[in-house]
Scaffold this active site. Structure first.
Site, PDB file in Angstrom:
ATOM      1  N   CYS A 254      -0.379   4.780  11.158  1.00 61.17           N
ATOM      2  CA  CYS A 254      -0.369   6.117  11.736  1.00 61.17           C
ATOM      3  C   CYS A 254      -1.388   5.936  12.833  1.00 61.17           C
ATOM      4  O   CYS A 254      -2.213   7.279  12.581  1.00 61.17           O
ATOM      5  CB  CYS A 254      -0.015   7.077  10.852  1.00 61.17           C
TER       6      CYS A 254
ATOM      7  N   ALA B 278       0.675  -1.126   0.206  1.00 66.61           N
ATOM      8  CA  ALA B 278       0.192  -0.004   0.273  1.00 66.61           C
ATOM      9  C   ALA B 278       1.159   1.074  -0.260  1.00 66.61           C
ATOM     10  O   ALA B 278       0.891   1.691   1.343  1.00 66.61           O
ATOM     11  CB  ALA B 278      -0.529   0.137   1.523  1.00 66.61           C
ATOM     12  N   ALA B 279       1.486   1.565  -1.267  1.00 67.08           N
ATOM     13  CA  ALA B 279       2.916   2.317  -1.292  1.00 67.08           C
ATOM     14  C   ALA B 279       2.551   3.780  -1.774  1.00 67.08           C
ATOM     15  O   ALA B 279       4.108   4.510  -1.400  1.00 67.08           O
ATOM     16  CB  ALA B 279       3.513   1.880  -2.197  1.00 67.08           C
ATOM     17  N   ALA B 280       0.858   4.336  -2.125  1.00 67.94           N
ATOM     18  CA  ALA B 280       1.269   5.521  -2.567  1.00 67.94           C
ATOM     19  C   ALA B 280       1.269   6.428  -0.837  1.00 67.94           C
ATOM     20  O   ALA B 280       0.642   6.162   0.199  1.00 67.94           O
ATOM     21  CB  ALA B 280       0.243   5.678  -3.230  1.00 67.94           C
TER      22      ALA B 280
ATOM     23  N   ARG C 191      -3.498   7.662  -7.005  1.00 66.52           N
ATOM     24  CA  ARG C 191      -2.725   7.726  -5.418  1.00 66.52           C
ATOM     25  C   ARG C 191      -1.312   6.907  -7.030  1.00 66.52           C
ATOM     26  O   ARG C 191      -0.015   7.345  -6.359  1.00 66.52           O
ATOM     27  CB  ARG C 191      -2.965   6.763  -4.437  1.00 66.52           C
TER      28      ARG C 191
ATOM     29  N   GLY D  83       4.742   6.743  -1.516  1.00 65.41           N
ATOM     30  CA  GLY D  83       5.905   6.962  -2.309  1.00 65.41           C
ATOM     31  C   GLY D  83       7.048   7.153  -0.922  1.00 65.41           C
ATOM     32  O   GLY D  83       8.172   6.652  -1.363  1.00 65.41           O
ATOM     33  N   GLY D  84       6.386   7.858   0.490  1.00 68.45           N
ATOM     34  CA  GLY D  84       7.226   7.753   1.401  1.00 68.45           C
ATOM     35  C   GLY D  84       8.457   6.967   1.541  1.00 68.45           C
ATOM     36  O   GLY D  84       9.562   6.667   1.589  1.00 68.45           O
ATOM     37  N   LYS D  85       7.450   5.193   1.543  1.00 69.32           N
ATOM     38  CA  LYS D  85       8.015   4.280   2.340  1.00 69.32           C
ATOM     39  C   LYS D  85       8.963   3.149   1.185  1.00 69.32           C
ATOM     40  O   LYS D  85      10.054   2.755   1.221  1.00 69.32           O
ATOM     41  CB  LYS D  85       7.108   3.184   3.318  1.00 69.32           C
TER      42      LYS D  85
HETATM   43  N1  SAM Z   1       2.986   4.326   2.304  1.00 72.03           N
HETATM   44  C1  SAM Z   1       2.473   5.081   2.142  1.00 72.03           C
HETATM   45  C2  SAM Z   1       3.721   6.400   1.694  1.00 72.03           C
HETATM   46  O1  SAM Z   1       4.738   6.154   3.044  1.00 72.03           O
HETATM   47  O2  SAM Z   1       3.580   7.639   1.646  1.00 72.03           O
HETATM   48  C3  SAM Z   1       1.543   5.982   2.810  1.00 72.03           C
HETATM   49  C4  SAM Z   1      -0.048   4.815   2.298  1.00 72.03           C
HETATM   50  S1  SAM Z   1      -1.207   5.010   2.778  1.00 72.03           S
HETATM   51  C5  SAM Z   1      -1.460   5.327   4.485  1.00 72.03           C
HETATM   52  C6  SAM Z   1      -2.534   3.855   3.117  1.00 72.03           C
HETATM   53  C7  SAM Z   1      -2.498   4.036   1.959  1.00 72.03           C
HETATM   54  O3  SAM Z   1      -3.528   2.351   1.209  1.00 72.03           O
HETATM   55  C8  SAM Z   1      -2.941   4.253   0.264  1.00 72.03           C
HETATM   56  O4  SAM Z   1      -1.995   5.175  -0.405  1.00 72.03           O
HETATM   57  C9  SAM Z   1      -4.397   3.880   0.042  1.00 72.03           C
HETATM   58  O5  SAM Z   1      -4.745   4.552  -1.317  1.00 72.03           O
HETATM   59  C10 SAM Z   1      -3.515   2.212  -0.459  1.00 72.03           C
HETATM   60  N2  SAM Z   1      -5.405   1.329  -0.489  1.00 72.03           N
HETATM   61  C11 SAM Z   1      -5.932   1.567   0.479  1.00 72.03           C
HETATM   62  N3  SAM Z   1      -7.105   0.864   0.715  1.00 72.03           N
HETATM   63  C12 SAM Z   1      -6.194  -0.780  -0.143  1.00 72.03           C
HETATM   64  C13 SAM Z   1      -6.154  -1.660  -0.658  1.00 72.03           C
HETATM   65  N4  SAM Z   1      -7.154  -2.142   0.033  1.00 72.03           N
HETATM   66  N5  SAM Z   1      -5.367  -1.997  -1.305  1.00 72.03           N
HETATM   67  C14 SAM Z   1      -4.166  -1.776  -1.661  1.00 72.03           C
HETATM   68  N6  SAM Z   1      -3.710  -0.248  -0.918  1.00 72.03           N
HETATM   69  C15 SAM Z   1      -4.603   0.318  -0.197  1.00 72.03           C
END
Ligand code: SAM
Length: 461
Positions: free
Chosen positions: A239, A117-119, A146, A121-123
């Site tokens: 978070c 769940a990368a967007a 995203r 892209g921080g991690k």
């Molecule tokens: N890891 C990211 C970063 O460090 O920039 C932040 C991730 S954010 C906390 C959670 C992400 O989970 C969102 O980008 C969202 O679009 C994604 N998400 C939500 N539901 C999801 C699903 N069912 N499967 C995969 N990703 C999902």
């Protein structure tokens, strides 16, 4: 900030006791923290040659983040996100607590890593920096917009060995059973740790949202479990503060998947540390376990060889043109082991560890935003370099077609706005850089440089 929800207040008192919960609530009234992470793919961080790092420290008043060697607090008045160095990918703006998860996951060069769940892209950019171009990062997000932002950030960071996908995690689980050495699940959550940074998060919070998030997190963890190799490591992070989305989610996951063990859990609290709220659990998958890949969800589809969709001859011609261009413009540059891949007119460099799964059809039906480094396009018999290539190839070109301007020059401001630059020293394709750090392409005619900075990234006047 807006009033805290009653259920949240009760939960925190139960978790921390009256006095400490009061300290937590008081911290929501103090200023939030600001952080950035240096890009080790572009900036040398060794004591031998840290001149660029020292310059950034002075410019943005950087102070080290204790849990991340490449992480720094910055003075928000210095606005590093608006500086041209940000466009050049020298750092990533990231909340300091969010830097903990990839540090604990600790990917090593050569690892195969999935960020599920990368967007935005921080991690992923943190992981890519640690991989140093060796191994593979698959960065995925289920939301198309995203995922596009994720792809842009990976490009800006100059990452060559990443594939960006936009897929449901269960679709990926079918295609990549027991494939990854390390897996990051930074799960969608109720966001309690963001109440100070983003006051709207408190307004959107509810006990029902916590329950819904916990159910989604359990589902994502189940998909993640399939994709990790025995002996592999999973970082689960949120978070948020509540136990339901953190410890309880992890405990019930381990109960469902006895092949996993919790290695450690960490929390960052804004009243104890200098950062917003964060939780990370590190889990390992036992080596002797049978891969949980059997059954309908675990079967990999095998659909045969190469999927470029282009006749061999056209692919070879595109590769030849790209090689000529790289030899001339970026002498000595190689994106690392891998294979060229032609999609229509677009040429990519598929990182070596992704070649076999790709040929086996593992990525069939998965929306691919970026099957590796975008090298360029072949249009009407001519090669046009991709923006990603300009950012991935390191500094050091010596040709007159590497043109660098100072960060505060009118040329850099004009370039980032998408304007033509007056310059007489070059002809043909040239790479525009800020203080030696590449920003993108231009095309010169001996008087002017036509701007090829991507439209979507241009700054408004
Ligand atoms: N890891 C990211 C970063 O460090 O920039 C932040 C991730 S954010 C906390 C959670 C992400 O989970 C969102 O980008 C969202 O679009 C994604 N998400 C939500 N539901 C999801 C699903 N069912 N499967 C995969 N990703 C999902």
């Amino acid at each position: 900030m807006s009033r805290l929800p009653d259920d949240f207040v009760e939960n925190m008192i139960e978790l921390l006791g009256d006095a400490e919960a009061e300290a937590l609530f008081a911290s929501f009234r103090s200023p939030r923290t600001h952080g950035l992470r240096i890009n080790p793919l572009k900036i040398c961080m060794s004591a031998k040659d840290d001149s660029c790092l020292r310059a950034l420290e002075r410019m943005f008043d950087l102070q080290p983040v204790p849990w991340c060697p490449s992480g720094y607090y910055y003075d928000e008045r210095t606005a590093p996100g608006k500086h041209p160095y940000h466009q050049a990918g020298l750092y990533y703006i990231q909340e300091p607590s969010a830097m903990l998860a990839a540090e604990l996951l600790d990917p090593q060069p050569g690892d195969l890593v999935l960020d599920l769940a990368a967007a935005p892209g921080g991690k992923s950019t943190h992981i890519a920096g640690k991989l140093r171009g060796e191994g593979l990062l698959v960065a995925n997000d289920v939301h198309p917009d995203r995922a596009k932002a994720l792809s842009e950030n990976i490009e800006r960071f100059g990452v060559a060995n990443a594939v960006v996908t936009n897929a449901d995690p269960w679709v990926l689980a079918e295609r990549f059973p027991a494939f990854f050495d390390k897996l990051m699940l930074d799960a969608p959550c109720s966001g309690e740790g963001m109440f100070r940074k983003d006051p709207e998060a408190a307004a959107l919070w509810s006990a029902e949202k916590v329950r819904q998030c916990a159910a989604l997190q359990a589902d994502l963890l189940d998909a993640a479990a399939i994709m990790l190799k025995p002996g592999g490591t999973l970082a689960y992070s949120t978070c948020t503060f509540n136990r339901e989305e953190n410890e309880r989610t992890v405990e019930s996951f381990v109960a469902r998947h006895p092949e996993f063990a919790v290695v450690r859990t960490e929390r960052i609290w804004p009243h104890r540390q200098r950062g917003e709220g964060h939780f990370v659990a590190l889990l390992s998958k036992r080596d002797e376990s049978a891969p949980a890949a059997n059954g309908a969800r675990g079967e990999r589809r095998r659909t045969g060889a190469g999927k470029s969709g282009a006749p061999e001859k056209r692919a070879r011609e595109a590769e030849r043109m790209a090689n000529d261009f790289v030899e001339r413009m970026l002498p000595g540059y190689s994106p690392g082991p891998g294979s060229p891949l032609l999609f229509g007119e677009q040429l990519y460099w598929l990182p070596a560890p992704a070649v076999k799964p790709f040929r086996d059809g593992a990525l069939d039906g998965v929306r691919l935003l970026r099957p590796g480094l975008h090298i360029g396009a072949v249009k009407n018999g001519r090669f046009e370099p991709a923006h990603a290539l300009a950012l991935a190839a390191p500094v050091g070109g010596t040709s007159e077609n590497e043109i660098s301007f100072p960060a505060d020059s009118p040329e850099i401001a004009a370039y980032l706005r998408g304007e033509t630059i007056v310059h007489s020293a070059a002809r043909g394709w040239c790479r525009i850089a800020v203080d030696g750090y590449p920003l993108g392409w231009g095309k010169a005619n001996g008087h002017l440089i036509k701007n090829h900075y991507p439209r979507g990234l241009r700054r408004r006047m």
